[in-house]
Design a protein around this motif. Structure first.
Motif, PDB file in Angstrom:
ATOM      1  N   GLN A  17       0.949  -1.200  -0.050  1.00  0.00           N
ATOM      2  CA  GLN A  17      -0.055  -0.097  -0.068  1.00  0.00           C
ATOM      3  C   GLN A  17       0.781   1.146   0.129  1.00  0.00           C
ATOM      4  N   ALA A  18       2.030   1.169   0.597  1.00  0.00           N
ATOM      5  CA  ALA A  18       2.892   2.382   0.700  1.00  0.00           C
ATOM      6  C   ALA A  18       3.933   2.520  -0.580  1.00  0.00           C
ATOM      7  N   THR A  19       3.756   1.458  -1.553  1.00  0.00           N
ATOM      8  CA  THR A  19       4.688   1.359  -2.514  1.00  0.00           C
ATOM      9  C   THR A  19       4.057   2.133  -3.838  1.00  0.00           C
ATOM     10  N   PRO A  20       4.721   2.975  -4.395  1.00  0.00           N
ATOM     11  CA  PRO A  20       4.115   3.821  -5.483  1.00  0.00           C
ATOM     12  C   PRO A  20       3.770   2.976  -6.543  1.00  0.00           C
ATOM     13  N   SER A  21       2.617   3.345  -7.198  1.00  0.00           N
ATOM     14  CA  SER A  21       2.020   2.250  -8.363  1.00  0.00           C
ATOM     15  C   SER A  21       3.037   2.184  -9.368  1.00  0.00           C
ATOM     16  N   SER A  22       3.870   2.959  -9.489  1.00  0.00           N
ATOM     17  CA  SER A  22       5.114   2.854 -10.813  1.00  0.00           C
ATOM     18  C   SER A  22       6.270   1.878 -10.429  1.00  0.00           C
ATOM     19  N   GLU A  23       6.135   1.281  -9.173  1.00  0.00           N
ATOM     20  CA  GLU A  23       7.156   0.276  -8.642  1.00  0.00           C
ATOM     21  C   GLU A  23       6.562  -1.102  -8.026  1.00  0.00           C
ATOM     22  N   ARG A  24       7.468  -1.858  -8.108  1.00  0.00           N
ATOM     23  CA  ARG A  24       6.985  -3.145  -7.724  1.00  0.00           C
ATOM     24  C   ARG A  24       7.759  -3.448  -6.232  1.00  0.00           C
ATOM     25  N   LEU A  25       6.924  -4.310  -5.297  1.00  0.00           N
ATOM     26  CA  LEU A  25       7.549  -4.725  -4.079  1.00  0.00           C
ATOM     27  C   LEU A  25       8.368  -5.892  -4.180  1.00  0.00           C
ATOM     28  N   MET A  26       9.550  -6.135  -4.000  1.00  0.00           N
ATOM     29  CA  MET A  26      10.385  -7.343  -4.368  1.00  0.00           C
ATOM     30  C   MET A  26      10.830  -7.763  -2.843  1.00  0.00           C
ATOM     31  N   ILE A  27      10.518  -9.105  -2.655  1.00  0.00           N
ATOM     32  CA  ILE A  27      11.110  -9.629  -1.586  1.00  0.00           C
ATOM     33  C   ILE A  27      11.888 -10.973  -1.934  1.00  0.00           C
ATOM     34  N   ALA A  28      12.896 -11.050  -1.171  1.00  0.00           N
ATOM     35  CA  ALA A  28      13.744 -12.454  -1.666  1.00  0.00           C
ATOM     36  C   ALA A  28      13.710 -13.240  -0.281  1.00  0.00           C
ATOM     37  N   SER A 111      15.454  -5.791 -14.587  1.00  0.00           N
ATOM     38  CA  SER A 111      14.287  -5.684 -15.456  1.00  0.00           C
ATOM     39  C   SER A 111      13.152  -5.266 -14.685  1.00  0.00           C
ATOM     40  N   LEU A 112      12.802  -6.028 -13.523  1.00  0.00           N
ATOM     41  CA  LEU A 112      11.730  -5.943 -12.762  1.00  0.00           C
ATOM     42  C   LEU A 112      11.590  -4.636 -11.868  1.00  0.00           C
ATOM     43  N   ARG A 113      12.959  -4.060 -11.802  1.00  0.00           N
ATOM     44  CA  ARG A 113      12.998  -2.998 -11.049  1.00  0.00           C
ATOM     45  C   ARG A 113      12.624  -1.679 -11.870  1.00  0.00           C
ATOM     46  N   GLU A 114      12.558  -1.757 -13.242  1.00  0.00           N
ATOM     47  CA  GLU A 114      12.184  -0.678 -14.081  1.00  0.00           C
ATOM     48  C   GLU A 114      10.912  -0.202 -13.703  1.00  0.00           C
ATOM     49  N   PRO A 115      10.705   1.165 -13.766  1.00  0.00           N
ATOM     50  CA  PRO A 115       9.284   1.701 -13.289  1.00  0.00           C
ATOM     51  C   PRO A 115       8.220   1.061 -14.367  1.00  0.00           C
ATOM     52  N   LEU A 116       6.988   0.834 -13.620  1.00  0.00           N
ATOM     53  CA  LEU A 116       5.991   0.368 -14.359  1.00  0.00           C
ATOM     54  C   LEU A 116       5.162   1.471 -15.041  1.00  0.00           C
ATOM     55  N   CYS A 117       4.798   1.320 -16.292  1.00  0.00           N
ATOM     56  CA  CYS A 117       3.943   2.459 -17.032  1.00  0.00           C
ATOM     57  C   CYS A 117       3.223   1.904 -17.919  1.00  0.00           C
ATOM     58  N   ALA A 118       2.555   2.425 -18.767  1.00  0.00           N
ATOM     59  CA  ALA A 118       1.460   2.340 -19.796  1.00  0.00           C
ATOM     60  C   ALA A 118       2.193   1.025 -20.749  1.00  0.00           C
ATOM     61  N   GLU A 119       3.282   1.275 -21.026  1.00  0.00           N
ATOM     62  CA  GLU A 119       4.258   0.310 -21.890  1.00  0.00           C
ATOM     63  C   GLU A 119       4.715  -0.890 -21.526  1.00  0.00           C
ATOM     64  N   THR A 120       4.525  -1.138 -19.880  1.00  0.00           N
ATOM     65  CA  THR A 120       5.364  -2.156 -19.531  1.00  0.00           C
ATOM     66  C   THR A 120       4.529  -3.401 -19.812  1.00  0.00           C
ATOM     67  N   SER A 145       1.015  -6.176 -14.239  1.00  0.00           N
ATOM     68  CA  SER A 145      -0.346  -6.139 -13.000  1.00  0.00           C
ATOM     69  C   SER A 145       0.453  -6.739 -11.725  1.00  0.00           C
ATOM     70  N   SER A 146       1.532  -7.430 -11.990  1.00  0.00           N
ATOM     71  CA  SER A 146       1.999  -7.997 -10.693  1.00  0.00           C
ATOM     72  C   SER A 146       2.851  -7.061  -9.911  1.00  0.00           C
ATOM     73  N   ARG A 147       2.367  -6.442  -8.961  1.00  0.00           N
ATOM     74  CA  ARG A 147       2.975  -5.512  -7.960  1.00  0.00           C
ATOM     75  C   ARG A 147       4.050  -6.087  -7.046  1.00  0.00           C
ATOM     76  N   VAL A 148       3.874  -7.329  -6.656  1.00  0.00           N
ATOM     77  CA  VAL A 148       4.375  -8.146  -5.529  1.00  0.00           C
ATOM     78  C   VAL A 148       5.476  -9.154  -6.321  1.00  0.00           C
ATOM     79  N   VAL A 149       6.597  -9.279  -6.191  1.00  0.00           N
ATOM     80  CA  VAL A 149       7.495 -10.440  -6.738  1.00  0.00           C
ATOM     81  C   VAL A 149       8.019 -11.208  -5.306  1.00  0.00           C
ATOM     82  N   VAL A 150       7.784 -12.261  -5.083  1.00  0.00           N
ATOM     83  CA  VAL A 150       8.441 -13.199  -3.997  1.00  0.00           C
ATOM     84  C   VAL A 150       9.409 -14.093  -4.656  1.00  0.00           C
ATOM     85  N   PHE A 151      10.615 -13.774  -4.549  1.00  0.00           N
ATOM     86  CA  PHE A 151      11.781 -14.722  -4.847  1.00  0.00           C
ATOM     87  C   PHE A 151      11.827 -15.708  -4.023  1.00  0.00           C
TER      88      PHE A 151
END
Length: 256
Positions: A17-28, A111-120, A145-151
């Motif tokens: 919820q605190a992560t900007p919509s242009s970013e993914r939350l990435m957990i390893a 590549s998953l750290r790149e900002p999310l945009c309409a062209e993603t 649409s995948s905003r969370v990636v759990v590695f």
């Protein structure tokens, strides 16, 4: 188990919820072989998806907001192992840090750290086919649409003892979790797993593989570990301990 997983899911949901919509939350999620890291990572990703779908009942079905992403697909192929300077050792030690394509994994993370945009578009990661014992290219889709990636993987919090790309990839994560387990518990699980999967013909062969490969890799993971945000203890009965430790300081060396 439920109390602990619920807390991790709640933490992940709040961070999303605190992560900007242009970013993914990435957990390893990392740990030694047999620690239970795969189970934990898969459960958290599924619970996040369940919660998202429950809160968006009127939304057409989509792949989900979370993706579970094991690093098994970054094993070197058997052909690549055979091309290494010492192919016999490479095949015998498959699963060691040097038998993974760390640069390719880092490329995916970037590549998953790149900002999310309409062209993603959808990004694809490799999976691992245990029947053919080799990776399958572009087999795991990570939709825009995948905003969370759990590695999930052995070396996702490795700072030393392996290629520098592991530490660089870890530095791009929002959260590093480590699943701690007693060495003998992991050993027993590995023996059972190797026999059940057909990797070993019997318990004696499975024990030899665990001692001469898996647990050696575990020693590298333990001694070369980076600081992590969460330490999760996996108990002897296969359940998670009632609580996790929040750690904001360097992780102590684990006894394995």
């Amino acid at each position: 188990m439920e109390e602990q997983v619920d807390r991790l899911v709640e933490k992940t949901w709040k961070k999303l919820q605190a992560t900007p919509s242009s970013e993914r939350l990435m957990i390893a999620v990392s740990g030694i072989p047999g620690s239970g890291k795969t189970t934990l990572a898969a459960i958290v990703a599924q619970r996040i998806n369940d919660r998202w779908h429950a809160e968006h009942k009127g939304t057409p079905t989509k792949p989900g907001i979370a993706t579970f992403l094991p690093m098994d697909g970054y094993h070197l192929t058997r052909a690549q192992l055979s091309a290494l300077p010492d192919p016999h050792t490479a095949h015998a030690r498959r699963g060691a840090a040097f038998t993974f394509d760390a640069p390719a994994f880092l490329t995916l993370v970037k590549s998953l750290r790149e900002p999310l945009c309409a062209e993603t578009g959808t990004i694809y990661a490799p999976s691992f086919d245990h029947a053919v014992k080799d990776p399958v290219a572009d087999d795991i889709p990570i939709a825009a649409s995948s905003r969370v990636v759990v590695f999930e993987g052995n070396y996702l919090s490795l700072g030393s003892g392996g290629a520098p790309e592991w530490a660089e990839a870890a530095g791009l994560m929002d959260e590093l979790w480590f699943v701690e387990v007693e060495r003998q518990v992991a050993r027993r699980r590995l023996i059972e797993r190797h026999v059940r999967s057909g990797i070993a013909a019997n318990a004696e062969e499975a024990a030899r593989r665990a001692d001469e490969n898996d647990l050696l890799n575990g020693d590298v993971i333990v001694t070369g570990g980076l600081p992590v945000h969460e330490v999760v203890y996996s108990k002897d009965d296969g359940q998670w301990a009632p609580t996790t430790q929040n750690v904001d300081k360097e992780r102590d060396a684990y006894s394995g």
